[in-house]
Design an enzyme around this catalytic site. Structure first.
Site, short mmCIF file in Angstrom:
data_model
loop_
_atom_site.label_atom_id
_atom_site.label_comp_id
_atom_site.label_asym_id
_atom_site.label_seq_id
_atom_site.Cartn_x
_atom_site.Cartn_y
_atom_site.Cartn_z
CG HIS A 85 -9.28 -12.56 -11.67
ND1 HIS A 85 -8.91 -12.29 -12.97
CD2 HIS A 85 -8.18 -13.05 -11.06
CE1 HIS A 85 -7.64 -12.61 -13.13
NE2 HIS A 85 -7.16 -13.08 -11.99
CD GLU A 157 -4.57 -10.92 -9.24
OE1 GLU A 157 -3.76 -11.84 -9.21
OE2 GLU A 157 -5.69 -11.01 -9.78
N GLY A 163 -0.36 -12.69 -16.21
CA GLY A 163 -0.05 -13.61 -17.30
C GLY A 163 0.90 -13.06 -18.36
CB SER A 194 3.81 -11.92 -14.03
OG SER A 194 3.08 -11.97 -15.23
P1 PGA Z 1 -0.64 -15.00 -13.21
O1 PGA Z 1 -2.17 -14.77 -12.77
O2 PGA Z 1 0.09 -15.41 -11.98
O3 PGA Z 1 -0.70 -16.08 -14.25
O4 PGA Z 1 -0.17 -13.70 -13.75
C1 PGA Z 1 -2.48 -14.17 -11.55
C2 PGA Z 1 -3.97 -14.02 -11.44
O5 PGA Z 1 -4.63 -13.81 -12.45
O6 PGA Z 1 -4.53 -14.11 -10.34
#
Ligand code: PGA
Length: 231
Positions: A85, A157, A163, A194
């Protein structure tokens, strides 16, 4: 579809117990994977939701204070584990080599890795996004046997979308998915960053998306049923 819920560093024991009860009320034909904090893994209980972890040690076992091994996760019933991540790559300085070791140990225990990849804003602006994700994929997966490779779930991602409330447009996502799927046609690929009630209708138009990795939305337990109904 695969819906992976990444609780990140949230939910105390009491909060998690309430959360787990509500999560078990959700009806869905999709595969839902819950990745709680380590402290809540033992409190998980469900017949329908699968158990994941957010991280694993890059060491097999031994004198590594604070680490949790793949074998320890397996014994708790963990079936999936997020690796690489971007929050760990950035804040814990995890390298592609660490991630490769993590994947090896997970596969030894028959835990399916959810490998996160994604570019930063600067990398996207300098047209390096494709190179970055291909390098992340290559270094993590290149030595795997076919049968092991097939167990990997990839999560695209973009770092700048996590976020922040910003997401790439559909053309940009489709382009990245097609780059990933050309090289790894047999692996499910999730989108994360997000994802929310407002953008899911637009995201649904992208047929190559095999599921979603949800951070913030995973904590909004009262919204999750509506969200999965829309998929
Ligand atoms: P988010 O996070 O949906 O809050 O953007 C996704 C993630 O970090 O896996």
């Amino acid at each position: 579809m695969i819906i992976a819920l990444n609780n990140k560093c949230n939910l105390t024991k009491e909060e998690f117990l309430t959360y787990m009860t509500k999560l078990n009320e959700i009806q869905s034909k999709h595969t839902i994977i819950l990745c709680p904090s380590f402290t809540n893994i033992n409190l998980y209980s469900s017949n329908s939701i699968h158990l994941g972890a957010q991280n694993v040690s890059s060491y097999e076992e031994g004198a590594y204070t604070g680490e949790i091994s793949a074998k320890q996760l397996k014994k708790l019933g963990v079936e999936y584990c997020i690796v690489g991540h971007s929050e760990r790559r950035i804040y814990q300085k995890e390298t592609n080599t660490d991630i490769k070791y993590k994947i090896t140990h997970l596969l030894q225990e028959n835990i399916r890795p959810i490998l996160c990849i994604g570019e930063s804003k600067e990398e996207r602006e300098s047209k390096m996004a494709d190179k970055v994700i291909l390098q992340e994929l290559e270094s993590a997966l290149s030595d795997l046997k076919k049968e092991d490779l097939n167990k990997i779930i990839i999560a695209y991602e973009p770092i700048w979308a996590i976020g922040t409330g910003f997401i790439p447009n559909n053309d940009e996502i489709e382009e990245m998915f097609s780059i990933i799927k050309q090289k790894y046609p047999d692996n499910p690929v999730l989108y994360g960053g997000s994802v929310n009630q407002n953008n899911i209708e637009e995201l649904k138009k992208i047929s190559s998306i095999d599921g979603y990795l949800l951070g913030g939305l995973s904590l909004k337990i009262n919204e999750l049923q509506t969200f999965v109904n829309r998929l």
